[in-house]
Scaffold this motif. Structure first.
Motif, PDB file in Angstrom:
ATOM      1  N   HIS A   1       9.183   7.705  13.990  1.00  0.00           N
ATOM      2  CA  HIS A   1       9.990   8.710  14.685  1.00  0.00           C
ATOM      3  C   HIS A   1      11.103   8.001  15.435  1.00  0.00           C
ATOM      4  O   HIS A   1      10.842   7.151  16.295  1.00  0.00           O
ATOM      5  CB  HIS A   1       9.119   9.503  15.656  1.00  0.00           C
ATOM      6  N   TYR A   2      12.350   8.353  15.115  1.00  0.00           N
ATOM      7  CA  TYR A   2      13.498   7.773  15.807  1.00  0.00           C
ATOM      8  C   TYR A   2      14.093   8.831  16.722  1.00  0.00           C
ATOM      9  O   TYR A   2      14.413   9.940  16.283  1.00  0.00           O
ATOM     10  CB  TYR A   2      14.550   7.287  14.815  1.00  0.00           C
ATOM     11  N   SER A   3      14.268   8.481  17.994  1.00  0.00           N
ATOM     12  CA  SER A   3      14.736   9.458  18.979  1.00  0.00           C
ATOM     13  C   SER A   3      16.170   9.214  19.445  1.00  0.00           C
ATOM     14  O   SER A   3      16.623   9.825  20.412  1.00  0.00           O
ATOM     15  CB  SER A   3      13.800   9.464  20.195  1.00  0.00           C
ATOM     16  N   GLY A   4      16.881   8.335  18.741  1.00  0.00           N
ATOM     17  CA  GLY A   4      18.272   8.072  19.099  1.00  0.00           C
ATOM     18  C   GLY A   4      19.219   9.126  18.549  1.00  0.00           C
ATOM     19  O   GLY A   4      18.800  10.213  18.146  1.00  0.00           O
ATOM     20  N   SER A   5      20.493   8.801  18.511  1.00  0.00           N
ATOM     21  CA  SER A   5      21.516   9.750  18.046  1.00  0.00           C
ATOM     22  C   SER A   5      21.457   9.907  16.529  1.00  0.00           C
ATOM     23  O   SER A   5      21.420   8.907  15.793  1.00  0.00           O
ATOM     24  CB  SER A   5      22.909   9.275  18.452  1.00  0.00           C
ATOM     25  N   TRP A   6      21.454  11.142  16.095  1.00  0.00           N
ATOM     26  CA  TRP A   6      21.438  11.457  14.655  1.00  0.00           C
ATOM     27  C   TRP A   6      22.171  12.763  14.434  1.00  0.00           C
ATOM     28  O   TRP A   6      21.955  13.735  15.163  1.00  0.00           O
ATOM     29  CB  TRP A   6      19.995  11.577  14.151  1.00  0.00           C
ATOM     30  N   PHE A   7      23.068  12.780  13.455  1.00  0.00           N
ATOM     31  CA  PHE A   7      23.846  13.970  13.123  1.00  0.00           C
ATOM     32  C   PHE A   7      23.765  14.224  11.624  1.00  0.00           C
ATOM     33  O   PHE A   7      23.934  13.305  10.826  1.00  0.00           O
ATOM     34  CB  PHE A   7      25.328  13.786  13.498  1.00  0.00           C
ATOM     35  N   ASP A   8      23.516  15.459  11.263  1.00  0.00           N
ATOM     36  CA  ASP A   8      23.576  15.903   9.869  1.00  0.00           C
ATOM     37  C   ASP A   8      24.920  16.599   9.696  1.00  0.00           C
ATOM     38  O   ASP A   8      25.158  17.661  10.278  1.00  0.00           O
ATOM     39  CB  ASP A   8      22.422  16.857   9.580  1.00  0.00           C
ATOM     40  N   ILE A   9      25.805  15.987   8.902  1.00  0.00           N
ATOM     41  CA  ILE A   9      27.176  16.494   8.810  1.00  0.00           C
ATOM     42  C   ILE A   9      27.268  17.486   7.659  1.00  0.00           C
ATOM     43  O   ILE A   9      27.796  17.191   6.588  1.00  0.00           O
ATOM     44  CB  ILE A   9      28.181  15.346   8.602  1.00  0.00           C
ATOM     45  N   GLY A  10      26.769  18.708   7.887  1.00  0.00           N
ATOM     46  CA  GLY A  10      26.722  19.681   6.809  1.00  0.00           C
ATOM     47  C   GLY A  10      27.818  20.717   6.812  1.00  0.00           C
ATOM     48  O   GLY A  10      28.024  21.401   5.808  1.00  0.00           O
ATOM     49  N   THR A  11      28.538  20.841   7.924  1.00  0.00           N
ATOM     50  CA  THR A  11      29.584  21.863   8.041  1.00  0.00           C
ATOM     51  C   THR A  11      30.770  21.282   8.801  1.00  0.00           C
ATOM     52  O   THR A  11      30.635  20.271   9.512  1.00  0.00           O
ATOM     53  CB  THR A  11      29.074  23.098   8.805  1.00  0.00           C
TER      54      THR A  11
ATOM     55  N   ALA B   1       0.816  -1.218   0.000  1.00  0.00           N
ATOM     56  CA  ALA B   1       0.000   0.000   0.000  1.00  0.00           C
ATOM     57  C   ALA B   1       0.847   1.264   0.000  1.00  0.00           C
ATOM     58  O   ALA B   1       0.346   2.346  -0.307  1.00  0.00           O
ATOM     59  CB  ALA B   1      -0.925   0.004   1.219  1.00  0.00           C
ATOM     60  N   PHE B   2       2.131   1.130   0.324  1.00  0.00           N
ATOM     61  CA  PHE B   2       2.996   2.303   0.445  1.00  0.00           C
ATOM     62  C   PHE B   2       4.116   2.284  -0.587  1.00  0.00           C
ATOM     63  O   PHE B   2       4.602   1.220  -0.982  1.00  0.00           O
ATOM     64  CB  PHE B   2       3.597   2.370   1.846  1.00  0.00           C
ATOM     65  N   LEU B   3       4.502   3.469  -1.001  1.00  0.00           N
ATOM     66  CA  LEU B   3       5.608   3.621  -1.943  1.00  0.00           C
ATOM     67  C   LEU B   3       6.903   4.010  -1.254  1.00  0.00           C
ATOM     68  O   LEU B   3       7.974   3.926  -1.850  1.00  0.00           O
ATOM     69  CB  LEU B   3       5.252   4.669  -3.002  1.00  0.00           C
ATOM     70  N   ALA B   4       6.817   4.455   0.003  1.00  0.00           N
ATOM     71  CA  ALA B   4       8.011   4.849   0.733  1.00  0.00           C
ATOM     72  C   ALA B   4       7.738   4.783   2.233  1.00  0.00           C
ATOM     73  O   ALA B   4       6.597   4.922   2.678  1.00  0.00           O
ATOM     74  CB  ALA B   4       8.452   6.261   0.346  1.00  0.00           C
ATOM     75  N   HIS B   5       8.808   4.573   2.985  1.00  0.00           N
ATOM     76  CA  HIS B   5       8.757   4.615   4.447  1.00  0.00           C
ATOM     77  C   HIS B   5       9.973   5.410   4.900  1.00  0.00           C
ATOM     78  O   HIS B   5      11.114   5.048   4.585  1.00  0.00           O
ATOM     79  CB  HIS B   5       8.794   3.204   5.033  1.00  0.00           C
ATOM     80  N   LEU B   6       9.737   6.511   5.626  1.00  0.00           N
ATOM     81  CA  LEU B   6      10.815   7.416   6.010  1.00  0.00           C
ATOM     82  C   LEU B   6      11.044   7.401   7.515  1.00  0.00           C
ATOM     83  O   LEU B   6      10.090   7.348   8.293  1.00  0.00           O
ATOM     84  CB  LEU B   6      10.495   8.854   5.576  1.00  0.00           C
ATOM     85  N   VAL B   7      12.299   7.465   7.900  1.00  0.00           N
ATOM     86  CA  VAL B   7      12.665   7.599   9.310  1.00  0.00           C
ATOM     87  C   VAL B   7      12.785   9.086   9.618  1.00  0.00           C
ATOM     88  O   VAL B   7      13.573   9.799   8.978  1.00  0.00           O
ATOM     89  CB  VAL B   7      13.988   6.876   9.610  1.00  0.00           C
ATOM     90  N   MET B   8      12.009   9.542  10.589  1.00  0.00           N
ATOM     91  CA  MET B   8      11.991  10.948  10.969  1.00  0.00           C
ATOM     92  C   MET B   8      12.686  11.138  12.317  1.00  0.00           C
ATOM     93  O   MET B   8      12.676  10.243  13.163  1.00  0.00           O
ATOM     94  CB  MET B   8      10.543  11.445  11.057  1.00  0.00           C
ATOM     95  N   VAL B   9      13.278  12.315  12.498  1.00  0.00           N
ATOM     96  CA  VAL B   9      13.977  12.632  13.751  1.00  0.00           C
ATOM     97  C   VAL B   9      13.534  14.003  14.243  1.00  0.00           C
ATOM     98  O   VAL B   9      12.903  14.779  13.522  1.00  0.00           O
ATOM     99  CB  VAL B   9      15.508  12.605  13.554  1.00  0.00           C
ATOM    100  N   ASP B  10      13.891  14.313  15.498  1.00  0.00           N
ATOM    101  CA  ASP B  10      13.604  15.636  16.041  1.00  0.00           C
ATOM    102  C   ASP B  10      14.335  16.702  15.232  1.00  0.00           C
ATOM    103  O   ASP B  10      15.428  16.459  14.698  1.00  0.00           O
ATOM    104  CB  ASP B  10      14.056  15.720  17.499  1.00  0.00           C
ATOM    105  N   ASN B  11      13.754  17.882  15.146  1.00  0.00           N
ATOM    106  CA  ASN B  11      14.343  18.954  14.344  1.00  0.00           C
ATOM    107  C   ASN B  11      15.645  19.452  14.973  1.00  0.00           C
ATOM    108  O   ASN B  11      15.662  19.850  16.143  1.00  0.00           O
ATOM    109  CB  ASN B  11      13.368  20.127  14.223  1.00  0.00           C
ATOM    110  N   PRO B  12      16.736  19.459  14.217  1.00  0.00           N
ATOM    111  CA  PRO B  12      17.997  19.982  14.738  1.00  0.00           C
ATOM    112  C   PRO B  12      18.003  21.508  14.709  1.00  0.00           C
ATOM    113  O   PRO B  12      17.158  22.126  14.044  1.00  0.00           O
ATOM    114  CB  PRO B  12      19.030  19.414  13.763  1.00  0.00           C
TER     115      PRO B  12
END
Length: 225
Positions: A200-210, A126-137
């Protein structure tokens, strides 16, 4: 399940570090960012990995080789003369990914998400995608999508941030021509049809943009060691 690591970005905000080294090969915690992903995928039982690349991509092939050193088998999807953006890169790599749902993750993140959770059960028809979401950095306070009762939508509050980790059905990209194409418009279009699930995943997540965020991750990983 196969996995694709999106590794074709130029990494403009990481310059001058990325002038001579592709962003996925920048190190944190004593190893390249992309190696953390490969090892995590192998631990989860995902052994077949596709990596797209553009800027300095030959370095990635030289360093990573066929993937055996990390417990996986790697196939490469070079993008020339320039990166094809997220959806464009996936579309080009579809022949390598096969006909079943596949996992996709950004190379320029770090997360302790247990990838085995995405391997089974497989994506519902029934779904075309499943996304893992995190708290807003701090650098992305407005978020991306709303998660409600397991479904993602574009309207409403509060919004969460897309982690860069998701499972996609090849049907999401059916009939689309190769070329430069972003992913977000495709996802928004099928969200209207209630065909994108999420968690919603509430573990450790880092966006390495800088460079500062890379240093923050390095500090975090060395403290964990």
């Amino acid at each position: 399940m196969k996995a694709m690591i999106l590794a074709a970005g130029r990494g403009e905000r990481m310059r001058p570090l990325t002038d001579t080294t592709p962003k996925p090969l920048l190190e944190a915690g004593g190893k390249p960012l992309i190696v953390w992903h490969l090892e995590a995928l192998a631990r989860s039982g995902i052994k077949e990995v596709v990596i797209n690349h553009a800027w300095l991509g030959e370095q990635m092939e030289s360093v990573l080789g066929d993937g055996r050193a990390y417990g996986v088998s790697i196939r490469y999807s070079p993008e020339k003369p320039e990166a094809l953006e997220t959806a464009g890169g996936i579309i080009q790599a579809l022949p390598l990914l096969g006909g079943d749902p596949f996992l996709v993750m950004n190379a320029d993140i770090w997360c302790d998400y247990p990838f085995a959770d995405l391997v089974a059960p497989p994506l519902s028809p029934a779904f075309l995608a499943h996304l893992v979401m995190v708290d807003n950095p701090p650098q992305h306070p407005e978020g991306d999508f709303v998660l409600s009762k397991g479904l993602l939508s574009t309207e409403g509050q509060p919004q969460l941030t897309f982690s860069g980790i998701g499972v996609y059905s090849p049907a999401l990209f059916a009939g689309l021509a190769e070329g430069k194409r972003p992913l977000a418009p495709l996802l928004r279009a099928v969200m209207i049809e209630a065909r994108v699930s999420g968690e919603h995943y509430s573990g450790s997540w880092f966006d390495i943009g800088t460079p500062d965020r890379l240093q923050h991750l390095d500090d975090h990983l060395r403290e964990r060691a």
